[in-house]
Design an enzyme around this catalytic site. Structure first.
Site, PDB file in Angstrom:
ATOM      1  N   CYS A   1      -8.468 -16.811  65.451  1.00 37.55           N
ATOM      2  CA  CYS A   1      -9.391 -17.381  64.448  1.00 37.55           C
ATOM      3  C   CYS A   1      -8.665 -18.081  63.309  1.00 37.55           C
ATOM      4  O   CYS A   1      -9.291 -18.680  62.440  1.00 37.55           O
ATOM      5  CB  CYS A   1     -10.323 -16.303  63.905  1.00 37.55           C
ATOM      6  SG  CYS A   1     -11.455 -15.707  65.163  1.00 37.55           S
TER       7      CYS A   1
ATOM      8  N   HIS B   1     -23.309 -28.427  61.710  1.00 35.98           N
ATOM      9  CA  HIS B   1     -22.275 -29.438  61.960  1.00 35.98           C
ATOM     10  C   HIS B   1     -21.373 -29.658  60.741  1.00 35.98           C
ATOM     11  O   HIS B   1     -20.936 -30.782  60.478  1.00 35.98           O
ATOM     12  CB  HIS B   1     -22.903 -30.755  62.438  1.00 35.98           C
ATOM     13  CG  HIS B   1     -23.403 -30.651  63.851  1.00 35.98           C
ATOM     14  ND1 HIS B   1     -24.570 -30.003  64.169  1.00 35.98           N
ATOM     15  CD2 HIS B   1     -22.878 -31.074  65.016  1.00 35.98           C
ATOM     16  CE1 HIS B   1     -24.751 -30.046  65.487  1.00 35.98           C
ATOM     17  NE2 HIS B   1     -23.732 -30.677  66.024  1.00 35.98           N
TER      18      HIS B   1
ATOM     19  N   GLU C   1     -22.153 -14.681  65.398  1.00 37.36           N
ATOM     20  CA  GLU C   1     -21.096 -15.679  65.492  1.00 37.36           C
ATOM     21  C   GLU C   1     -20.756 -15.967  66.958  1.00 37.36           C
ATOM     22  O   GLU C   1     -20.420 -17.087  67.322  1.00 37.36           O
ATOM     23  CB  GLU C   1     -19.861 -15.160  64.756  1.00 37.36           C
ATOM     24  CG  GLU C   1     -18.838 -16.220  64.474  1.00 37.36           C
ATOM     25  CD  GLU C   1     -17.738 -15.703  63.579  1.00 37.36           C
ATOM     26  OE1 GLU C   1     -17.768 -16.022  62.380  1.00 37.36           O
ATOM     27  OE2 GLU C   1     -16.872 -14.963  64.064  1.00 37.36           O
TER      28      GLU C   1
HETATM   29 ZN   LIG Z   1     -14.667 -18.121  64.337  1.00 35.16          ZN
END
Ligand SMILES: [Zn+2]
Length: 127
Positions: free
Chosen positions: A26, A76, A115
């Site tokens: 990440c 976005h 997520e």
């Molecule tokens: Zn992420």
């Protein structure tokens, strides 16, 4: 005493981020298809002159508020432009702050942000 009803709506948005302090994957820029669940509660509105009679709040108004305050900012987007550290936890706190006073007479009770298919963070109002 009138019954308190919970209701909500699901939203989807796409965004990119990276977690600057993360020690794994990440840390690199990547994207998610976020699933956002907003839940409110309140009594069913009784006044028949009110366009929200029979509802806690109109789903369309909920959609409009969440779109205007959250999706227009985050869909976005590159989330690091909004948050120094865009974790799901930091995002739900921020989203709750944006929405908290915009849904009256309904009360915001939950902001749940998925997520990935397996990972979420959830903000809940303190009673
Ligand atoms: Zn992420």
């Amino acid at each position: 005493m009138s019954d308190i009803i919970k209701m909500g709506r699901v939203f989807w948005f796409e965004a990119a981020h990276h977690l600057p302090n993360h020690e794994g994957l990440c840390r690199s820029v990547h994207g998610h298809s976020y699933k956002l669940i907003i839940e409110v509660e309140g009594p069913v509105q009784p006044n028949f002159i009110n366009p929200e009679a029979g509802m806690v709040m109109d789903y369309g108004r909920l959609k409009k508020v969440v779109t205007g305050l959250v999706l227009d900012r985050m869909d976005h987007a590159y989330l690091n432009d909004i948050f120094p550290n865009p974790t799901a936890e930091n995002m739900v706190i921020y989203i709750a702050t944006l929405l908290k006073h915009q849904l009256v007479p309904a009360i915001l009770t939950k902001v749940e942000l998925w997520e990935t298919r397996n990972s979420y963070a959830k903000w809940e109002s303190q009673k």
